[in-house]
Design a protein around this motif. Structure first.
Motif, PDB file in Angstrom:
ATOM      1  N   UNK A 133     -20.313 -29.845  29.229  1.00 17.40           N
ATOM      2  CA  UNK A 133     -19.984 -30.091  27.711  1.00 17.40           C
ATOM      3  C   UNK A 133     -20.040 -31.908  27.703  1.00 17.40           C
ATOM      4  N   UNK A 134     -20.889 -32.676  28.575  1.00 23.94           N
ATOM      5  CA  UNK A 134     -20.565 -34.139  28.234  1.00 23.94           C
ATOM      6  C   UNK A 134     -21.316 -34.405  27.029  1.00 23.94           C
ATOM      7  N   UNK A 135     -20.825 -35.687  26.605  1.00 24.02           N
ATOM      8  CA  UNK A 135     -21.179 -36.122  25.181  1.00 24.02           C
ATOM      9  C   UNK A 135     -21.531 -37.515  25.290  1.00 24.02           C
ATOM     10  N   UNK A 136     -21.318 -38.098  26.576  1.00 23.19           N
ATOM     11  CA  UNK A 136     -21.676 -39.476  26.381  1.00 23.19           C
ATOM     12  C   UNK A 136     -22.359 -39.674  27.622  1.00 23.19           C
ATOM     13  N   UNK A 150     -15.475 -40.037  35.411  1.00 23.61           N
ATOM     14  CA  UNK A 150     -14.644 -39.459  36.402  1.00 23.61           C
ATOM     15  C   UNK A 150     -15.381 -38.090  36.604  1.00 23.61           C
ATOM     16  N   UNK A 151     -15.143 -37.191  35.670  1.00 29.52           N
ATOM     17  CA  UNK A 151     -16.112 -35.789  35.904  1.00 29.52           C
ATOM     18  C   UNK A 151     -17.211 -35.905  36.570  1.00 29.52           C
ATOM     19  N   UNK A 158     -17.970 -34.383  40.399  1.00 27.35           N
ATOM     20  CA  UNK A 158     -18.769 -33.311  40.553  1.00 27.35           C
ATOM     21  C   UNK A 158     -20.015 -33.904  41.572  1.00 27.35           C
ATOM     22  N   UNK A 159     -20.695 -34.866  41.228  1.00 27.20           N
ATOM     23  CA  UNK A 159     -21.683 -35.290  42.183  1.00 27.20           C
ATOM     24  C   UNK A 159     -21.126 -35.718  43.485  1.00 27.20           C
ATOM     25  N   UNK A 160     -19.863 -35.922  43.638  1.00 25.78           N
ATOM     26  CA  UNK A 160     -19.350 -36.019  45.034  1.00 25.78           C
ATOM     27  C   UNK A 160     -19.458 -34.969  45.770  1.00 25.78           C
ATOM     28  N   UNK A 202     -13.701 -43.923  40.738  1.00 19.11           N
ATOM     29  CA  UNK A 202     -14.265 -42.738  41.025  1.00 19.11           C
ATOM     30  C   UNK A 202     -15.791 -42.979  41.590  1.00 19.11           C
ATOM     31  N   UNK A 203     -16.490 -44.195  41.105  1.00 17.62           N
ATOM     32  CA  UNK A 203     -17.557 -44.480  41.622  1.00 17.62           C
ATOM     33  C   UNK A 203     -17.485 -45.047  43.199  1.00 17.62           C
TER      34      UNK A 203
END
Length: 263
Positions: free
Chosen positions: A9-12, A43-44, A48-50, A98-99
């Protein structure tokens, strides 16, 4: 990728994955300003990519003409409410941490304006590439705020860092390349392909070794030389026992392309 668990549900943000590379687009029109929703989603995305085995390198860029114009000033904490600023500051740090903490290397493809928090978001990436007409600016002194000094000092020399922060000047792509803030400066149309090509190059290396290198950069930044090198040697010893390192050595000896499994 955007439909995988945690990112439905990503919006941006938009994410594209190909050949081991995730390209993350900040997509909050008109200028990718950072608000509470932006920080929660960034952050999400990076968490998740992590944990995504099929992703071995990441490119972060802006959709449209802007990388990120910084914090959304309409989303400032209410100074009359107790606890509002600590909570806000914690969220801001999380959007950068998070990055830095993501196990996968992150390349910033700075395609346009990177201002304030947008500049910091580029600077927390592992590699910075810029378009010729893109610019970075830290405008906090123009609006009576402060922040970003530590992140700026990680990339700029002392005099340049002070000039940059105290004047709020815009530094364009060629300036950033000359100052060694950016590793490459490209015509805008060539920026994203160059960043993705570099990410694919990284993705072709031994995954655990790349992750160990990123981890070492993060930890060694504040370690003395001796302790930092000892830490790196422990990483080398641990990697030597992994299947991927054995495969890399065998492929080198046999003059073939290695096949890595991430273990």
């Amino acid at each position: 990728m955007s439909t995988r668990p945690g990112l439905e549900d990503l919006t941006v943000f938009r994410i594209e994955v190909a050949e081991g590379v995730a390209t993350v687009f900040m997509d909050r029109a008109p200028v990718n300003a950072q608000n509470g929703v932006f920080r929660e989603e960034v952050m999400r995305v990076f968490d998740v990519l992590h944990d995504s085995d099929e992703v071995r390198a990441i490119v972060l860029t802006g959709a449209g003409k802007t990388f990120s114009a910084g914090a959304d000033l309409r989303d400032r904490p209410d100074v009359t409410k107790r606890g509002a600023y600590p909570r806000h500051s914690r969220a801001v740090r999380g959007g950068f941490d998070c990055v830095m903490e993501c196990a996968k290397p992150v390349i910033a493809a700075v395609n346009g304006a990177a201002i304030g928090a947008g500049c910091v978001l580029a600077l927390v990436c592992d590699v910075v590439l810029v378009a010729e007409d893109a610019f970075m600016a830290m405008t906090e002194v123009d609006v009576g705020l402060a922040g970003g000094v530590k992140h700026v000092l990680r990339h700029f020399g002392q005099s340049d860092a002070r000039m940059f922060l105290m004047t709020a000047r815009r530094l364009h792509g060629p300036d950033l390349y000359r100052m060694n803030v950016a590793s490459g400066c490209y015509p805008k149309a060539e920026l994203l392909p160059a960043a993705q090509a570099m990410a694919r190059e990284i993705a072709g290396k031994v995954p655990l070794a790349v992750e160990a290198a990123k981890r070492a950069f993060t930890l060694n930044e504040y370690m003395p030389l001796h302790e930092g090198y000892v830490y790196e040697q422990t990483q080398t010893a641990a990697l030597a026992k992994t299947e991927d390192t054995k495969e890399a050595l065998a492929a080198f000896a046999e003059k073939r392309k290695p096949v890595f499994k991430g273990r």
